[in-house]
Every structure is written in C-alpha cells, then in structure tokens.
Design an enzyme around this catalytic site. Structure first.
Site, PDB file in Angstrom:
ATOM      1  N   LYS A  77      63.577  34.812  43.651  1.00 11.36           N
ATOM      2  CA  LYS A  77      63.392  33.766  44.663  1.00 11.36           C
ATOM      3  C   LYS A  77      64.735  33.125  44.989  1.00 11.36           C
ATOM      4  O   LYS A  77      65.539  32.846  44.091  1.00 11.36           O
ATOM      5  CB  LYS A  77      62.410  32.720  44.136  1.00 11.36           C
ATOM      6  CG  LYS A  77      62.089  31.575  45.080  1.00 11.36           C
ATOM      7  CD  LYS A  77      61.069  30.642  44.429  1.00 11.36           C
ATOM      8  CE  LYS A  77      60.815  29.400  45.256  1.00 11.36           C
ATOM      9  NZ  LYS A  77      59.849  28.481  44.589  1.00 11.36           N
ATOM     10  N   SER A 152      56.165  27.209  47.581  1.00 16.59           N
ATOM     11  CA  SER A 152      57.408  27.653  48.181  1.00 16.59           C
ATOM     12  C   SER A 152      57.827  29.065  47.776  1.00 16.59           C
ATOM     13  O   SER A 152      58.792  29.621  48.309  1.00 16.59           O
ATOM     14  CB  SER A 152      58.531  26.677  47.807  1.00 16.59           C
ATOM     15  OG  SER A 152      58.735  26.649  46.400  1.00 16.59           O
ATOM     16  N   SER A 176      54.101  25.792  43.290  1.00 19.85           N
ATOM     17  CA  SER A 176      54.812  26.795  44.084  1.00 19.85           C
ATOM     18  C   SER A 176      54.713  28.216  43.555  1.00 19.85           C
ATOM     19  O   SER A 176      55.102  29.150  44.249  1.00 19.85           O
ATOM     20  CB  SER A 176      56.287  26.408  44.232  1.00 19.85           C
ATOM     21  OG  SER A 176      56.407  25.301  45.090  1.00 19.85           O
TER      22      SER A 176
END
Length: 478
Positions: A77, A152, A176
């Site tokens: 990520k 996210s 997230s």
C-alpha cells in the site's frame, strides 16, 4: 513452468504458491511473470496500482529469494515506505518522492521472500474511505466496476480480489483493512495494537496497524507470524488450525451513531449468527457498545486536520512556497482550514475522548469471548459518493455511515477481522465483523478457520476475473 499452467496459479494462495517454488514445480520468476501478466490484463479495468517496478521484481525473482514465502508476488500500500519505490500517500504533494529506506516491517517482508511488484492505491493520507484520488484516479470494485473498492486500502483489496496477487499489504487505523475487505469479498484481519514490528509511521492516536488482505485465512495467519514483534506478549505465532473450544459470541447490529443496518446487511448478519451457532458456539444478543460515535467522529477528523496542518507547515518550510490546491485535495484542505478554527486545547480533548471511549469498550468486551456485528451497515458505495472534491461536512456524514462499526476496535487496540460470509441482493460481498479482547488474535484466527471450512469463499471470483481466466485458458488451449 512445467506441469503447472499459469492459469492454475489463480487458485493458489501465497502459502500454496510458495510450496510450488520449494518443490521445484515452478520458479520464483514463473510466479512473478504470471502475476505481471494478470496485472497487465486486469489493471486497465480495475486500476488498483499507484506504481510498479516489474524490472526490479524480475531481478529479485531471478536471484531465487529464500524465506518461507520465497518468490510469492506481493504489493505494498502506498502509505508504507519501501526502498526504491515511490511513496506518495495518495497525494500530489508527494507525487515524485522516492523512499530511500524501508523499516523493520519491510525488512521482515523481504526476509519472508516476498517479491514486491509495486504499490497499491490509497486515499490521500488514508483520510477517506474510498480510493478515488486526484493523483492516481479511481480504483474500481472488481465485483461491480460502478462501485467503490472503498478504502483506504482499496487498491490492495481490488488487486487481491481481482487476482493480481494472492495477498497484499494493507493498513488499518479505523477500518481501512476491514472495510475494503468486506466490499471486495476478502479476509481482512487487523492485529491488535503494537502486535507487529514497527513501520516507522506514527499517527495521532497510535491507531494504525499494518497487515494484509488475503483470499485465505492461512495467508493472513502465516504473514502475521512472520511480522509479529518478538517483544509482543502473549505471542501469537503461526495459528494453523481451527479453534477447538466453544466461544461466547455477543452480537449487536446498531452502529456507533445509532443507525440500523440495511435489511440485506441484517439478513447476512443473521446467517452468520446461525453459522456460528451451528459450529457449537454460544451466540447471545449484546447491547451496542457504550460509546458516543458523534464525539469519536469529531475527535478523529479534528485531529486529522491538525495533523495535516503540521504536514503542510513542514512541507512549506522545505519547499519554500505555499502548499495549496495543486498539492492537496479539497477535502484535506477543508480539514486543515477547519482545524485552524478550533479552540486551544482541542487536540488534547480529542485524545481524551478517544481514551475514554477505548476504556469503556475494553470493559464492555470483557463479557464476551468474541463480538460479532456487520462490517458495513450498507452495501459498497457507488463511485463518487466519497469523492474528495465534495463538501467536507457531507463527506464526514457519509463516512460516519460507512464506518459505523469498525473505528472503535482500532481505538481500543484489539484484534478484529472481516470475514466474507454474505452478499447483497445484487451479489456484492458483505463481510461479517468479529473482534476479540486484547491479545486474542489466535482466538479470532482459529474461529476464522472454522468459518472458512464451513462456508468456503475462495472459489468465488468476480466476473471481470472469470472473463480474464477464460481468455487465458483459451489462449493456452488454442
């Protein structure tokens, strides 16, 4: 690649792929090349990647990486520094920044033998629950390309759900990992506070924990064993089997803001309750957590704005110019502007609010071995619902709906997971959310193995992936 065809790798999780490399049936380069081929087909449709470095990945694969997951393709990520790769955090402010070094966490990933292909998309600084940025564009949900993969860690979830890689790094400071895992039909596990080795990232409330999204429980459990902080107590180790004891599972459905879930979400929750009872667990009704969701939302976003204000001050000093709308998204700028209007002591009051809620939640959890609720009160949002150019108040209200269950477990620092057990009337995945008291990661993982065996999900693939697999198979046969 010998007897193992490229399309066969779709079905294998990371542990299974690593076993093929160890047995000599495939090479690390075979795995990486197959993943790159899948990415080149799926990425234009899903758009889960912020950046890639296939040359570096192939070079590492040719070197035959050792480690228990040697050769398995992996994605990180884009909020975590990884040497030589961009670190944009979803923001145009950092569009050209290359991370010079990693962290103890990324060192553990490398020691495991994982081969990093690139970085996955995220919302700007992880602030919004949908992965739609002015820097990288829109990440789509593989199950329905008109829907958000949420966030996210939306890029990580979309990449794994579509089949680009079997497992991907993700992080969670309020949902997230769990929220996009629910939206994309994956297993999303959030370890407890400070369970894993450090990443070097520090957030206001020390909420963020790094782990992964995966198609199998064992991938998540195994990666946790490889990244667990040796000083954490009690140690979890590698949980590799189902639970062998009965649990007292408390169930509630009302969100932190007092909202009932949509009927299809409630039906999915009822199915999970029956499944848990069929597995022999004691399933009992629980009251909603005794915390004020409105106060928690205010504390989170006020503190986020203050933190972003400090980032801007630092960057303006380094750049020698103002930071403005060409650098940051409208929502981020609006948070910063609002934070400047807050009275003195607002940040200290926000921290006190979170600490009070955390203490109440930990006390509440003492009556149960595990708590169960929906991961989301609604089906995944349409794209654009959480677009960063929308009004700040509107985005906060919509985020409060979406994150109606998950943030309190981050604030309490306890382990939690979203398990892909349900679906909406239109076929979109709906996760069931489980959480356990501090130090009980093994309890949750053992329960997850039980659920995975009783209601398997790994055979389910979105239409975009099935079509890609069929084309790959036809190409091989033709």
């Amino acid at each position: 690649m010998g007897a193992v065809m490229s399309q066969d790798l779709w079905e294998l999780d990371a542990v299974g792929q690593a076993a093929l490399v160890k047995s000599g049936e495939v090479s690390a380069l075979d795995l990486v090349d197959a993943a790159i081929a899948r990415i080149e087909t799926l990425e234009p449709v899903v758009h889960a990647l912020a950046s890639v470095d296939f040359d570096a990945a192939r070079e590492k694969a040719r070197a035959r990486p050792s480690g228990p997951l040697g050769g398995v393709p992996f994605l990180i990520k884009d909020v975590l520094a990884y040497p030589g790769h961009k670190l944009t955090m979803g923001s145009r402010l950092f569009r050209d920044y290359i991370a010079p070094a990693g962290s103890p966490y990324t060192e553990q990933l490398d020691a495991a033998g994982l081969v990093t292909l690139g970085k996955t998309t995220t919302s700007e600084f992880g602030l919004l629950g949908s992965t739609e940025t002015l820097l990288a564009g829109i990440t789509r949900n593989p199950w329905d390309l008109t829907k958000s993969a949420l966030g996210s860690s939306g890029g990580a979830a979309a990449a794994v759900a579509s089949g680009m890689v079997p497992v991907a790094h993700a992080s969670d400071g309020g949902g997230s990992i769990r929220i996009p895992a629910s939206a994309c039909g994956l297993f999303g596990f959030k370890p407890g506070h400070k369970r894993c080795v450090p990443t070097g990232y520090v957030d206001t409330f020390e909420l963020v924990i790094d782990h992964c999204v995966s198609r199998s429980v064992r991938d998540s459990a195994f990666l946790l064993s490889l990244t667990e902080d040796p000083s954490a107590h009690p140690r979890v180790g590698y949980v590799d089997r189902p639970l062998d004891r009965k649990l007292r599972i408390g169930v509630y459905s009302t969100t932190l803001l007092g909202r009932a879930p949509d009927p299809e979400v409630m039906r999915a929750l009822s199915q999970t309750m029956r499944l848990c009872a069929d597995l022999g667990h004691e399933v009992v009704e629980a009251p909603p957590p005794p915390v004020d969701g409105v106060l928690l939302s205010e504390a989170f976003f006020d503190s986020a704005g203050a933190a972003m204000h400090e980032v801007v001050r630092t960057m303006e000093s380094m750049l020698g110019r103002p930071v403005g709308e060409d650098d940051l998204e409208p929502f981020t700028l609006a948070l910063i502007h609002h934070s400047r209007s807050l009275p003195e002591g607002a940040e200290a009051r926000a921290k006190a609010t979170v600490a009070h809620a955390s203490a109440r939640m930990l006390s509440y959890m003492e009556s149960y071995d595990v708590l169960l609720c929906p991961t989301l009160p609604v089906a995944p949002y349409d794209l654009g619902t959480l677009a960063p150019h929308l009004d700040r108040e509107l985005l906060i209200r919509r985020t409060e709906v979406l994150a109606g269950y998950t943030p309190i477990y981050s604030m309490a620092g306890v382990p939690a997971m979203s398990v892909p057990l349900g679906s909406s009337e239109s076929g979109l995945p709906l996760g069931s959310h489980f959480a356990a008291p501090l130090g009980q990661e093994a309890t949750l993982l053992g329960l997850a193995y039980q659920l995975e065996a009783a209601a398997p999900w790994r055979h389910r693939w979105p239409a975009v992936t099935r079509a890609t697999r069929e084309r790959a198979s036809a190409s091989v046969l033709g």
